[in-house]
Design an enzyme around this catalytic site. Structure first.
Site, PDB file in Angstrom:
ATOM      1  N   VAL A  70     -53.715 -56.468 -96.390  1.00  0.00           N
ATOM      2  CA  VAL A  70     -54.887 -57.233 -95.923  1.00  0.00           C
ATOM      3  C   VAL A  70     -55.120 -57.120 -94.414  1.00  0.00           C
ATOM      4  O   VAL A  70     -56.147 -57.565 -93.917  1.00  0.00           O
ATOM      5  CB  VAL A  70     -54.802 -58.734 -96.308  1.00  0.00           C
ATOM      6  CG1 VAL A  70     -54.821 -58.922 -97.808  1.00  0.00           C
ATOM      7  CG2 VAL A  70     -53.583 -59.401 -95.671  1.00  0.00           C
ATOM      8  N   ASN A  96     -54.350 -65.957 -99.025  1.00  0.00           N
ATOM      9  CA  ASN A  96     -53.007 -66.538 -99.122  1.00  0.00           C
ATOM     10  C   ASN A  96     -51.915 -65.667 -98.509  1.00  0.00           C
ATOM     11  O   ASN A  96     -50.886 -66.177 -98.077  1.00  0.00           O
ATOM     12  CB  ASN A  96     -52.718 -66.787-100.614  1.00  0.00           C
ATOM     13  CG  ASN A  96     -51.246 -67.029-100.891  1.00  0.00           C
ATOM     14  OD1 ASN A  96     -50.742 -68.125-100.651  1.00  0.00           O
ATOM     15  ND2 ASN A  96     -50.538 -65.992-101.363  1.00  0.00           N
ATOM     16  N   TYR A 169     -45.352 -67.261 -86.257  1.00  0.00           N
ATOM     17  CA  TYR A 169     -45.853 -67.884 -87.503  1.00  0.00           C
ATOM     18  C   TYR A 169     -46.679 -69.139 -87.186  1.00  0.00           C
ATOM     19  O   TYR A 169     -47.811 -69.299 -87.684  1.00  0.00           O
ATOM     20  CB  TYR A 169     -44.656 -68.234 -88.390  1.00  0.00           C
ATOM     21  CG  TYR A 169     -45.021 -68.796 -89.743  1.00  0.00           C
ATOM     22  CD1 TYR A 169     -45.333 -67.954 -90.806  1.00  0.00           C
ATOM     23  CD2 TYR A 169     -45.034 -70.179 -89.971  1.00  0.00           C
ATOM     24  CE1 TYR A 169     -45.658 -68.473 -92.058  1.00  0.00           C
ATOM     25  CE2 TYR A 169     -45.354 -70.696 -91.211  1.00  0.00           C
ATOM     26  CZ  TYR A 169     -45.669 -69.839 -92.258  1.00  0.00           C
ATOM     27  OH  TYR A 169     -45.983 -70.364 -93.490  1.00  0.00           O
TER      28      TYR A 169
END
Ligand code: NAD
Length: 271
Positions: A70, A96, A169
């Protein structure tokens, strides 16, 4: 009196990225259970993706598998093209796919910083942009869904909780929050609903170290007022609701599904 609207997604098509395991796999199965035809995207785990497809088909649903990274613009276009080719118009995107490359910030490599931002944030943007293009090109069909299209971004409690040792993250999830809200603001007037789900600690491969032994799970549960680690279905249920007409007045929201992890549990007993 019951609602005029339901969780039924019959006639709709959903793309779920990173659906070969964990939250994506559970979401793909739940969307199919609600009647949607589903594109199961994976990056490396082709076997896992086909296992999800087979489970959906065994239960009477329809699914295809498309492998793309992605983080790559042309591959995201390919993902949507393959889905349209198989099922026609796309109505639901669950952005997701995500990963972690952890490390102390003073030693974190640029490569690990970039990989996490590329997949978690840029990858979600590329998928959202493609979905918005697809929705706008199609036009509204109220008999299928009240909204022109629905996007659910998988964020995290770490869009608000700082997380030492995970700066890449946490930054990616903080970025998702404002990306999601900005897109929601920009496209609400054209009938597109965009929301985020912020999971707390859910049992999936991404955080196996945090719950994989009884000692680790006991320590983790101290951060969760509700007293249990989440299951992927806890998130999948929220995905189906946000994709359905039952949530039609909800856009730009961050839905925390975290057993209370963001309630500052350290302050429960007088702080
Ligand atoms: P997981 O590792 O089982 O799933 C991650 C999925 O993303 C996998 O299917 C993986 O193949 C896919 N993926 C990774 N890089 C990709 C890429 N470049 N292109 C396409 N797919 C790619 O873990 P999970 O817990 O199911 O994670 C799913 C999402 O939920 C992630 O965005 C994660 O940050 C988020 N999340 C998980 C938790 C949790 O406790 N499990 C908590 C908060 C947020």
């Amino acid at each position: 009196m019951t609602s005029r609207f339901t969780l039924d997604l019959t006639g709709q098509v959903a793309i779920v990225t990173g659906a070969s395991s964990g939250l994506g796999a559970a979401s793909a199965k739940a969307l199919a259970g609600a009647g949607a035809r589903v594109c199961v995207n994976y990056h490396r785990d082709e076997h896992g993706a086909h296992a999800v497809r087979e489970e959906i088909e065994r239960a009477g649903g329809k699914a295809i598998v498309v492998g793309v990274n992605v983080a790559h613009e042309d591959r995201v276009e390919h993902l949507f093209a393959k889905t349209k080719e198989a099922f026609g118009d796309v109505h639901i995107l669950v952005a997701n796919a995500g990963l972690q490359k952890d490390g102390a910030s003073d030693t974190l490599s640029l490569k690990d910083w970039n990989t996490v931002l590329d997949v978690n944030l840029t990858g979600q943007f590329l998928c959202c942009r493609e979905a918005i293009r697809e929705f706008l090109a199609r036009g509204r069909k109220p008999e299928v869904s009240r909204a022109l299209g629905k996007i659910i971004c998988m964020s995290s409690v770490h869009q608000v909780i700082p997380w030492g040792g995970h700066v890449n993250y946490a930054t990616s999830k903080g970025g998702i929050m404002l990306m999601m809200k900005t897109l929601a603001q920009e496209y609400a007037g054209r009938g597109i609903r965009i929301n985020a789900i912020c999971p707390g600690a859910i049992k999936t491969p991404i955080n196996h170290d945090a719950w994989g032994t009884p000692d680790a799970e006991t320590k983790l549960k101290k951060l969760i007022p509700y007293g249990r680690v989440g299951d992927p279905e806890d998130i999948a249920n929220a995905v189906v609701w946000l994709a359905s007409d039952l949530s039609d007045y909800v856009t730009g929201a961050s839905l925390f599904v975290d057993g209370g992890m963001t309630l500052y549990p350290g302050f429960e007993d007088n702080g």
